[in-house]
Design a protein around this motif. Structure first.
Motif, PDB file in Angstrom:
ATOM      1  N   LYS A   1       0.849  -1.190   0.000  1.00 40.86           N
ATOM      2  CA  LYS A   1       0.000   0.000   0.000  1.00 40.86           C
ATOM      3  C   LYS A   1       0.886   1.242   0.000  1.00 40.86           C
ATOM      4  O   LYS A   1       0.475   2.289  -0.460  1.00 40.86           O
ATOM      5  CB  LYS A   1      -0.893   0.020   1.232  1.00 40.86           C
TER       6      LYS A   1
ATOM      7  N   GLN B   1      -0.547   8.407   3.547  1.00 37.59           N
ATOM      8  CA  GLN B   1      -0.687   7.482   2.425  1.00 37.59           C
ATOM      9  C   GLN B   1      -2.075   6.841   2.420  1.00 37.59           C
ATOM     10  O   GLN B   1      -2.699   6.715   1.364  1.00 37.59           O
ATOM     11  CB  GLN B   1       0.395   6.395   2.476  1.00 37.59           C
ATOM     12  N   ARG B   2      -2.558   6.445   3.601  1.00 40.15           N
ATOM     13  CA  ARG B   2      -3.897   5.845   3.695  1.00 40.15           C
ATOM     14  C   ARG B   2      -4.963   6.834   3.222  1.00 40.15           C
ATOM     15  O   ARG B   2      -5.853   6.474   2.453  1.00 40.15           O
ATOM     16  CB  ARG B   2      -4.200   5.450   5.144  1.00 40.15           C
TER      17      ARG B   2
ATOM     18  N   ARG C   1      -4.901   7.257  -0.510  1.00 38.92           N
ATOM     19  CA  ARG C   1      -5.482   6.091  -1.188  1.00 38.92           C
ATOM     20  C   ARG C   1      -7.008   6.113  -1.100  1.00 38.92           C
ATOM     21  O   ARG C   1      -7.688   5.826  -2.077  1.00 38.92           O
ATOM     22  CB  ARG C   1      -4.966   4.779  -0.575  1.00 38.92           C
TER      23      ARG C   1
ATOM     24  N   SER D   1      -8.356   8.848  -3.403  1.00 39.54           N
ATOM     25  CA  SER D   1      -8.247   8.523  -4.834  1.00 39.54           C
ATOM     26  C   SER D   1      -9.196   7.400  -5.222  1.00 39.54           C
ATOM     27  O   SER D   1      -9.562   7.279  -6.384  1.00 39.54           O
ATOM     28  CB  SER D   1      -6.805   8.162  -5.200  1.00 39.54           C
TER      29      SER D   1
END
Length: 138
Positions: A81, A129-130, A133, A136
């Motif tokens: 991820k 980052q989570r 994600r 998006s």
């Protein structure tokens, strides 16, 4: 039922899974080809079950050329991820960033990576980052 913490140790290196999706890698000493093979086995084992965020503590480790080549050849974007490197000296960061760029150039690698100084910054990078994600995917 609580998920059991999974751990692996080889040489002086240690890896553990923090549920649900953070795989922590702590290198202690140089990373040789046999170490890189074991890391890739663990990445594949965990990543084939569910993608994860790799939180990699470089410490004073140096990665041997054949170990870097093995990781670049065998790493699969679908296992990750995101990747966050913690600490490391200028050479370690340059080598790691060069590896990431080389993987991106292949067109098969789209994994977000960050390099930070502290564990706290690494956890914040994983949160970013989570969020990215999730945004998006929406």
């Amino acid at each position: 039922m609580a998920e059991q913490k999974r751990e692996w140790s080889f040489g002086k290196h240690h890896i553990w899974l923090e549920p649900p999706d953070v795989l922590v890698v702590k290198y202690d000493g140089d990373v040789r080809l046999e170490d890189a093979r074991r890391v890739m086995e663990i990445f594949q084992e965990v990543g084939s079950q569910t993608p994860f965020h790799a939180l990699i503590h470089f410490g004073e480790a140096n990665m041997e050329k054949d170990a870097r080549a093995h990781m670049m050849q065998h790493a699969r974007a679908e296992w990750f991820k995101g990747i966050v490197g913690v600490g490391g000296n200028m050479v370690q960061r340059a080598v790691s960033k060069t590896m990431m760029v080389a993987l991106y150039i292949t067109g098969k690698w789209t994994v977000e990576s960050d390099f930070v100084e502290t564990e706290e910054q690494a956890r914040a990078a994983i949160t970013r980052q989570r969020t990215k994600r999730l945004n998006s995917a929406a």
